[in-house]
Design a protein around this motif. Sequence first.
Motif, PDB file in Angstrom:
ATOM      1  N   GLY A   7       0.830  -1.192   0.000  1.00 52.02           N
ATOM      2  CA  GLY A   7       0.000   0.000   0.000  1.00 52.02           C
ATOM      3  C   GLY A   7       0.865   1.243   0.000  1.00 52.02           C
ATOM      4  N   TRP A   8       0.260   2.354  -0.389  1.00 51.79           N
ATOM      5  CA  TRP A   8       0.971   3.619  -0.495  1.00 51.79           C
ATOM      6  C   TRP A   8       0.856   4.407   0.798  1.00 51.79           C
ATOM      7  CZ3 TRP A   8       4.062   4.483  -4.513  1.00 51.79           C
ATOM      8  CH2 TRP A   8       3.849   3.757  -5.688  1.00 51.79           C
ATOM      9  N   VAL A   9       1.910   5.127   1.117  1.00 51.60           N
ATOM     10  CA  VAL A   9       1.936   6.071   2.232  1.00 51.60           C
ATOM     11  C   VAL A   9       2.111   7.446   1.607  1.00 51.60           C
ATOM     12  CG1 VAL A   9       3.291   6.857   4.216  1.00 51.60           C
ATOM     13  CG2 VAL A   9       2.922   4.409   3.850  1.00 51.60           C
ATOM     14  N   MET A  10       1.342   8.424   2.078  1.00 51.29           N
ATOM     15  CA  MET A  10       1.501   9.787   1.579  1.00 51.29           C
ATOM     16  C   MET A  10       2.221  10.607   2.647  1.00 51.29           C
ATOM     17  SD  MET A  10      -1.092  12.772   0.190  1.00 51.29           S
ATOM     18  CE  MET A  10      -2.105  11.636  -0.667  1.00 51.29           C
ATOM     19  N   SER A  11       3.297  11.250   2.228  1.00 58.89           N
ATOM     20  CA  SER A  11       4.057  12.087   3.154  1.00 58.89           C
ATOM     21  C   SER A  11       3.345  13.419   3.360  1.00 58.89           C
ATOM     22  CB  SER A  11       5.468  12.333   2.618  1.00 58.89           C
ATOM     23  OG  SER A  11       5.423  13.213   1.517  1.00 58.89           O
ATOM     24  N   ASP A  12       3.776  14.147   4.376  1.00 64.55           N
ATOM     25  CA  ASP A  12       3.219  15.469   4.636  1.00 64.55           C
ATOM     26  C   ASP A  12       3.400  16.389   3.429  1.00 64.55           C
ATOM     27  OD1 ASP A  12       2.574  14.587   7.145  1.00 64.55           O
ATOM     28  OD2 ASP A  12       4.287  15.548   8.134  1.00 64.55           O
ATOM     29  N   GLY A  13       4.448  16.170   2.670  1.00 66.63           N
ATOM     30  CA  GLY A  13       4.713  16.987   1.480  1.00 66.63           C
ATOM     31  C   GLY A  13       3.948  16.550   0.250  1.00 66.63           C
ATOM     32  N   GLY A  14       3.126  15.485   0.369  1.00 63.99           N
ATOM     33  CA  GLY A  14       2.314  15.026  -0.749  1.00 63.99           C
ATOM     34  C   GLY A  14       2.946  13.928  -1.582  1.00 63.99           C
ATOM     35  N   GLY A  15       4.170  13.500  -1.239  1.00 68.43           N
ATOM     36  CA  GLY A  15       4.810  12.410  -1.979  1.00 68.43           C
ATOM     37  C   GLY A  15       4.197  11.065  -1.619  1.00 68.43           C
ATOM     38  N   HIS A  16       4.166  10.167  -2.573  1.00 73.83           N
ATOM     39  CA  HIS A  16       3.654   8.812  -2.353  1.00 73.83           C
ATOM     40  C   HIS A  16       4.822   7.840  -2.285  1.00 73.83           C
ATOM     41  CE1 HIS A  16       0.020  10.819  -3.783  1.00 73.83           C
ATOM     42  NE2 HIS A  16      -0.647   9.836  -3.210  1.00 73.83           N
ATOM     43  N   PHE A  17       4.794   6.967  -1.281  1.00 68.92           N
ATOM     44  CA  PHE A  17       5.869   6.006  -1.061  1.00 68.92           C
ATOM     45  C   PHE A  17       5.248   4.633  -0.837  1.00 68.92           C
ATOM     46  CE2 PHE A  17       7.259  10.180   0.219  1.00 68.92           C
ATOM     47  CZ  PHE A  17       8.477  10.295  -0.419  1.00 68.92           C
ATOM     48  N   TRP A  18       5.802   3.621  -1.517  1.00 67.42           N
ATOM     49  CA  TRP A  18       5.260   2.261  -1.439  1.00 67.42           C
ATOM     50  C   TRP A  18       5.731   1.571  -0.165  1.00 67.42           C
ATOM     51  CZ3 TRP A  18       1.396  -0.235  -3.296  1.00 67.42           C
ATOM     52  CH2 TRP A  18       1.342  -1.625  -3.209  1.00 67.42           C
ATOM     53  N   GLY A  19       4.764   1.013   0.558  1.00 64.74           N
ATOM     54  CA  GLY A  19       5.066   0.230   1.747  1.00 64.74           C
ATOM     55  C   GLY A  19       4.475   0.861   2.998  1.00 64.74           C
ATOM     56  N   ARG A  20       3.397   0.292   3.500  1.00 66.14           N
ATOM     57  CA  ARG A  20       2.723   0.846   4.674  1.00 66.14           C
ATOM     58  C   ARG A  20       3.617   0.841   5.910  1.00 66.14           C
ATOM     59  NH1 ARG A  20      -1.800  -2.525   5.761  1.00 66.14           N
ATOM     60  NH2 ARG A  20      -2.328  -0.982   7.330  1.00 66.14           N
ATOM     61  N   HIS A  21       4.599  -0.051   5.951  1.00 62.70           N
ATOM     62  CA  HIS A  21       5.522  -0.146   7.092  1.00 62.70           C
ATOM     63  C   HIS A  21       6.953   0.161   6.647  1.00 62.70           C
ATOM     64  CE1 HIS A  21       2.125  -1.916   9.134  1.00 62.70           C
ATOM     65  NE2 HIS A  21       2.023  -2.772   8.138  1.00 62.70           N
ATOM     66  N   GLY A  22       7.074   0.898   5.572  1.00 58.84           N
ATOM     67  CA  GLY A  22       8.372   1.183   4.990  1.00 58.84           C
ATOM     68  C   GLY A  22       8.703   0.161   3.921  1.00 58.84           C
ATOM     69  N   ALA A  23       9.885   0.276   3.378  1.00 54.90           N
ATOM     70  CA  ALA A  23      10.318  -0.623   2.311  1.00 54.90           C
ATOM     71  C   ALA A  23      11.795  -0.941   2.493  1.00 54.90           C
ATOM     72  CB  ALA A  23      10.068   0.017   0.944  1.00 54.90           C
TER      73      ALA A  23
END
Length: 160
Positions: A7-23
């Motif tokens: 799943g995707w995590v959205m940062s405070d800056g609006g970036g999307h990063f893969w991995g709900r628990h990190g990667a």
Amino acid sequence: MRGDGDGWVMSDGGGHFWGRHGAAGLLLRAPGPDGTFAVLLQHRAPWSHQGGTWGLPGGARDSHESVEEAAIREAAEEAGLEAVQLTVRVSMVTHEVPGWTYTTVIADAAEQLATTPNRESSELRWVAEHAVADLPLHPGFAASWDRLRTVTADMPLLFP
């Protein structure tokens, strides 16, 4: 079977990063023919995030996994590697935003192992460490490569 980390995590800056628990990803090194080392790189499938770029086998970490377990599992899924073929040396966070991290796990193999790509890879290739930066790299990997190269320069291969 999908893990709970997909799943995707959205940062405070609006970036999307893969991995709900990190990667986590695996930087696997093996001896090259000239006495230096080569690293295993994945040419990401065109349909994937940052497709067409080169990076490390890796992906989302599940909640119950250490970063080392996640990186080795992803290398098994994406490259057909087995944990018994690898010796983990060190792990280091190479990208971090609030609520999300990418950890690179550096490991050694006795030889340039045969690989079996899955659908996430257009190609897997052993690349001489001095030639890595010549490829179109995944932006996250490109941003960390100089730091990783410095760390590995001070870390002789276990299997010369």
